[in-house]
Design an enzyme around this catalytic site. Structure first.
Site, PDB file in Angstrom:
ATOM      1  N   ASP A  90       0.829  -1.209   0.000  1.00 60.58           N
ATOM      2  CA  ASP A  90       0.000   0.000   0.000  1.00 60.58           C
ATOM      3  C   ASP A  90       0.862   1.258   0.000  1.00 60.58           C
ATOM      4  O   ASP A  90       1.806   1.375   0.795  1.00 60.58           O
ATOM      5  CB  ASP A  90      -0.846   0.048   1.282  1.00 60.58           C
ATOM      6  N   GLU A 189     -13.962  -2.498  -1.261  1.00 66.19           N
ATOM      7  CA  GLU A 189     -14.146  -2.752   0.172  1.00 66.19           C
ATOM      8  C   GLU A 189     -15.524  -2.299   0.639  1.00 66.19           C
ATOM      9  O   GLU A 189     -15.943  -1.157   0.398  1.00 66.19           O
ATOM     10  CB  GLU A 189     -13.039  -2.016   0.960  1.00 66.19           C
TER      11      GLU A 189
END
Ligand code: KIV
Length: 271
Positions: A90, A189
């Site tokens: 990330d 998500e």
């Protein structure tokens, strides 16, 4: 034989092939060498060195405080443990939102200093210029839409996203923009399963869900959550495969008792 069984090394191309063949992609987070080695040998397809390290490794309340140096440290440790899985790191909050030059610089640092194979970035239209620039430099980018924890202070809550038409339409549009900009996969998500299915069917790149239902191309979970190390986090989408908190607690309690009772070490356990 499945694509998963055939490949010795998972690449971004392998993931696209898995989508084409209708073969689900397994992805899990890891943040250190030892855990990464186990999940890699177990046969996971993708390891995400998530900025969730900020929560589960460093004890912060959000993903915002973790730094680029922290992510490079975790990425390099994971890389050393992995032979087969694709490793993605990330880009942390504040290292790519400023401008595309800064985003490229951050992505290059991650690739050079940790040796991983791809980066992940949260956002749609707002980050397209940066995605273009990073992809043009030869760095594979994974997108992330829906609930984006780096924007938690904008939302004010971790509830399910894109339940209203406006946000759902923007998400679909963003997914197409990310695909056009060259993302090799996109994480969705905590969004309605119906919307996630629609996105997965309308783009060619693999869609990896977390709290996005089963009709997507793969699933990802945070390893501390699925192993039951974290106790306080129990969203509906989380399946716990173990209660490692209890296991570790029990083992450490037994060790303490043995030390106090001078039962450890015994005669065989000394020189
Ligand atoms: O940081 C992370 O662990 C993530 C997953 C929840 C997808 O982004």
């Amino acid at each position: 034989m499945s694509v998963h069984q055939q490949v010795k090394k998972v690449t971004t191309h392998v993931l696209k092939e898995m989508k084409l063949m209708g073969e689900k992609i397994s992805m899990i987070t890891s943040y250190d060498y030892s855990m990464a080695k186990i999940v890699d040998r177990a046969g996971i397809d993708v390891i995400l060195v998530g900025d969730s390290a900020s929560n589960v490794m460093a004890g912060h309340k959000s993903t915002l405080p973790i730094t680029l140096d922290n992510m490079i440290y975790h990425g390099a440790a994971v890389r050393r443990g992995v032979k087969r899985a694709l490793v993605v790191v990330d880009l942390p909050f504040g290292t790519y939102q400023g401008n595309s030059k800064e985003a490229l610089y951050s992505a290059i640092r991650i690739m050079k200093e940790s040796g991983v194979e791809a980066v992940k970035m949260e956002g749609g239209e707002e980050i397209i210029e940066s995605v273009n620039r990073i992809v043009s430099a030869g760095i594979p980018v994974m997108g992330h839409l829906g609930l984006m924890p780096q924007s938690i202070h904008k939302y004010g809550t971790y509830v399910v996203r894109a339940t209203e038409d406006d946000e759902a339409n923007k998400l679909i549009d963003d997914a197409h923009k990310l695909e056009e900009a060259g993302c090799f996969a996109i994480v969705l998500e905590k969004i309605p399963a119906k919307l996630a299915k629609e996105v997965a069917q309308s783009v060619r790149v693999p869609i990896i869900g977390i709290g996005a239902g089963s009709q997507v191309d793969g699933q990802v979970l945070v390893i501390h959550d699925m192993l039951g190390i974290t106790q306080e986090f129990s969203p509906r989408f989380l399946r716990r495969y173990h209660n490692l908190y209890q296991e570790i607690f029990g083992a450490v309690t037994n060790y303490i008792q043995d030390v106090k009772a001078v039962d450890f070490p015994n005669e065989k356990e000394q020189y």
